[in-house]
Design an enzyme around this catalytic site. Structure first.
Site, PDB file in Angstrom:
ATOM      1  N   ARG A  81     -23.140  41.291 -17.725  1.00  0.00           N
ATOM      2  CA  ARG A  81     -24.281  41.585 -16.847  1.00  0.00           C
ATOM      3  C   ARG A  81     -25.457  40.666 -17.176  1.00  0.00           C
ATOM      4  O   ARG A  81     -25.853  40.535 -18.320  1.00  0.00           O
ATOM      5  CB  ARG A  81     -24.685  43.038 -17.036  1.00  0.00           C
ATOM      6  CG  ARG A  81     -25.575  43.570 -15.951  1.00  0.00           C
ATOM      7  CD  ARG A  81     -25.369  45.046 -15.777  1.00  0.00           C
ATOM      8  NE  ARG A  81     -25.505  45.765 -17.019  1.00  0.00           N
ATOM      9  CZ  ARG A  81     -26.491  46.615 -17.291  1.00  0.00           C
ATOM     10  NH1 ARG A  81     -27.417  46.852 -16.398  1.00  0.00           N
ATOM     11  NH2 ARG A  81     -26.523  47.257 -18.431  1.00  0.00           N
ATOM     12  N   ASN A  94     -15.474  41.455 -11.437  1.00  0.00           N
ATOM     13  CA  ASN A  94     -14.666  42.061 -12.498  1.00  0.00           C
ATOM     14  C   ASN A  94     -13.444  42.793 -11.979  1.00  0.00           C
ATOM     15  O   ASN A  94     -12.416  42.860 -12.666  1.00  0.00           O
ATOM     16  CB  ASN A  94     -15.539  42.959 -13.383  1.00  0.00           C
ATOM     17  CG  ASN A  94     -16.387  42.136 -14.341  1.00  0.00           C
ATOM     18  OD1 ASN A  94     -16.306  40.915 -14.329  1.00  0.00           O
ATOM     19  ND2 ASN A  94     -17.180  42.780 -15.154  1.00  0.00           N
ATOM     20  N   HIS A 174     -20.772  55.476 -17.029  1.00  0.00           N
ATOM     21  CA  HIS A 174     -21.416  54.533 -17.949  1.00  0.00           C
ATOM     22  C   HIS A 174     -22.340  53.667 -17.099  1.00  0.00           C
ATOM     23  O   HIS A 174     -21.982  52.574 -16.682  1.00  0.00           O
ATOM     24  CB  HIS A 174     -20.331  53.676 -18.622  1.00  0.00           C
ATOM     25  CG  HIS A 174     -20.868  52.671 -19.593  1.00  0.00           C
ATOM     26  ND1 HIS A 174     -21.633  53.003 -20.690  1.00  0.00           N
ATOM     27  CD2 HIS A 174     -20.732  51.318 -19.638  1.00  0.00           C
ATOM     28  CE1 HIS A 174     -21.930  51.903 -21.360  1.00  0.00           C
ATOM     29  NE2 HIS A 174     -21.410  50.866 -20.742  1.00  0.00           N
TER      30      HIS A 174
HETATM   31  N1  APR Z   1      -8.488  36.535 -18.235  1.00  0.00           N
HETATM   32  C1  APR Z   1      -8.889  36.497 -19.529  1.00  0.00           C
HETATM   33  N2  APR Z   1     -10.166  36.265 -19.896  1.00  0.00           N
HETATM   34  C2  APR Z   1     -11.059  36.079 -18.915  1.00  0.00           C
HETATM   35  C3  APR Z   1     -10.715  36.122 -17.549  1.00  0.00           C
HETATM   36  C4  APR Z   1      -9.359  36.348 -17.229  1.00  0.00           C
HETATM   37  N3  APR Z   1      -8.951  36.410 -15.987  1.00  0.00           N
HETATM   38  N4  APR Z   1     -11.840  35.898 -16.834  1.00  0.00           N
HETATM   39  C5  APR Z   1     -12.844  35.732 -17.711  1.00  0.00           C
HETATM   40  N5  APR Z   1     -12.372  35.847 -18.967  1.00  0.00           N
HETATM   41  C6  APR Z   1     -13.078  35.706 -20.235  1.00  0.00           C
HETATM   42  C7  APR Z   1     -14.136  34.618 -20.219  1.00  0.00           C
HETATM   43  O1  APR Z   1     -13.536  33.327 -20.356  1.00  0.00           O
HETATM   44  C8  APR Z   1     -15.000  35.008 -21.397  1.00  0.00           C
HETATM   45  O2  APR Z   1     -14.566  34.373 -22.596  1.00  0.00           O
HETATM   46  O3  APR Z   1     -13.812  36.893 -20.527  1.00  0.00           O
HETATM   47  C9  APR Z   1     -14.794  36.515 -21.514  1.00  0.00           C
HETATM   48  C10 APR Z   1     -16.054  37.327 -21.251  1.00  0.00           C
HETATM   49  O4  APR Z   1     -16.942  37.048 -22.257  1.00  0.00           O
HETATM   50  P1  APR Z   1     -18.532  37.073 -22.082  1.00  0.00           P
HETATM   51  O5  APR Z   1     -18.906  36.321 -20.865  1.00  0.00           O
HETATM   52  O6  APR Z   1     -19.123  36.694 -23.391  1.00  0.00           O
HETATM   53  O7  APR Z   1     -18.834  38.610 -21.739  1.00  0.00           O
HETATM   54  P2  APR Z   1     -18.974  39.812 -22.785  1.00  0.00           P
HETATM   55  O8  APR Z   1     -20.384  39.940 -23.206  1.00  0.00           O
HETATM   56  O9  APR Z   1     -17.920  39.686 -23.810  1.00  0.00           O
HETATM   57  O10 APR Z   1     -18.655  41.054 -21.831  1.00  0.00           O
HETATM   58  C11 APR Z   1     -17.362  41.267 -21.317  1.00  0.00           C
HETATM   59  O11 APR Z   1     -17.522  43.636 -21.441  1.00  0.00           O
HETATM   60  O12 APR Z   1     -19.272  45.050 -21.977  1.00  0.00           O
HETATM   61  C12 APR Z   1     -18.550  44.458 -20.937  1.00  0.00           C
HETATM   62  O13 APR Z   1     -20.179  44.263 -19.147  1.00  0.00           O
HETATM   63  C13 APR Z   1     -19.409  43.546 -20.092  1.00  0.00           C
HETATM   64  O14 APR Z   1     -17.795  43.339 -18.334  1.00  0.00           O
HETATM   65  C14 APR Z   1     -18.364  42.680 -19.452  1.00  0.00           C
HETATM   66  C15 APR Z   1     -17.303  42.560 -20.550  1.00  0.00           C
END
Ligand code: APR
Length: 306
Positions: A81, A94, A174
């Site tokens: 977010r 998502n 949530h």
């Molecule tokens: N398959 C695998 N990994 C993916 C995919 C996919 N199809 N699409 C995106 N990703 C990976 C991204 O490459 C990135 O490394 O998901 C990771 C997300 O990491 P961040 O952008 O750092 O996000 P983060 O803060 O970890 O949050 C992830 O958790 O708490 C929730 O709201 C938050 O929905 C979010 C999730």
């Protein structure tokens, strides 16, 4: 050897993999679509193992085959977010990511327990259930374990006591419709409502509801990951160790609290079967009404996906 896979090697996923590995709990596999990212972070975490000894392995990968036969799979893949963005705005992005991830995960780990972290998590749990076809008890999501820990931290700051002494009760969605219940939040067995007046309780409830946004407002370009990863690591540990842990989590409801065909945060017992039990507290009319309104908000979100 127990095995846990973490999907997504971003802030939440990588911190989670680190926590799990340092808990000396299971072999850990971290998957991401970005090449090199999970491999580099896994190698870095492994290089700390002189100081956090364990016999388990950790591996980063871009190949779902490496996640095969996991006992627990934790889905953090998705967009985080950004400031000003509501959880619902993350929905379209998502939902498509979680749909793709879950269909791959279940091909390789058909017997796993799935824990969803990607937001909006309640709706993502419903989606994951639809995509996986798993029995309700094998899917859960991160909500009350985190929101409750946030409430506990705010109470701890106010009363100068350790947060671990506090048993919080936060249920419902949530998000904005979260239901924080001071009456059922206990400190050394005493309800919070016996310790603080109504205005103080209300202020803590409001800060908890906005807990995620408060962190985003500081970090600006990312959302919380230390407390989320700690909360979900605790849930995964309860599955691996077959603990019968009492905690609040997103669970699929089938008539409990008069709510059906949707998932939202409720008190549960977690063990190796996943959600071993949904605990039905005696709620007051207004608490029950708030929980049902929360479940309706999740249904509305789910209907936007479908
Ligand atoms: N398959 C695998 N990994 C993916 C995919 C996919 N199809 N699409 C995106 N990703 C990976 C991204 O490459 C990135 O490394 O998901 C990771 C997300 O990491 P961040 O952008 O750092 O996000 P983060 O803060 O970890 O949050 C992830 O958790 O708490 C929730 O709201 C938050 O929905 C979010 C999730």
């Amino acid at each position: 050897m127990p095995k846990i896979s973490v999907i997504g090697a971003g802030n939440v996923g990588a911190t989670l993999a680190q926590r799990l590995y340092e808990k000396d709990l299971a072999d850990v596999v971290m998957f991401d679509i970005v090449e090199g990212l999970p491999q580099g972070k896994a190698l870095d975490i492994f290089q700390a193992s002189s100081y956090y000894p364990t016999d388990y392995t950790i591996k980063g990968t871009n190949d779902y085959a490496d996640t095969a036969a996991s006992d627990v799979v934790l889905v953090t893949a998705g967009a985080a977010r950004k400031p000003g963005m509501t959880r619902d705005e993350l929905l379209a992005i998502n939902a498509s990511i979680v749909r793709g991830v879950v269909s791959e995960v279940v091909k390789h780990s058909p017997d796993c327990i799935l824990i969803i972290i990607s937001n909006p998590v309640d709706a993502m749990v419903v989606l994951a259930q639809q995509v996986s076809g798993f029995a309700n008890e094998r899917i859960m999501g991160l909500s009350g374990a985190l929101d409750g820990a946030r409430l506990a931290s705010f109470i701890a700051m106010k009363l100068s006591i350790p947060a671990a002494k506090i048993e919080p009760c936060v249920i419902g969605e949530h998000g904005e419709n979260m239901v924080v219940i001071p009456r059922l939040t206990r400190i050394d067995g005493k309800p919070l409502t016996d310790i603080m007046d109504q205005d103080q309780c209300q202020a803590l409830c409001q800060r908890t509801i906005k807990g995620g946004a408060e962190i985003v407002s500081f970090l600006k370009t990312s959302s919380a990951f230390y407390a989320p990863s700690a909360a979900v690591a605790r849930m995964a540990e309860a599955v691996i160790k077959d603990e019968n842990l009492n905690i609040c989590a997103v669970a699929f409801l089938n008539g409990q609290y008069g709510i059906k065909n949707v998932a939202c945060g409720v008190p549960v017992v977690i063990n190796k079967k996943g959600i071993a039990k949904i605990v039905e507290y005696q709620l007051t009319d207004s608490e029950l009404e708030a929980l049902r309104a929360s479940a309706q908000a999740v249904k509305d979100t789910v209907s936007k996906i479908n």
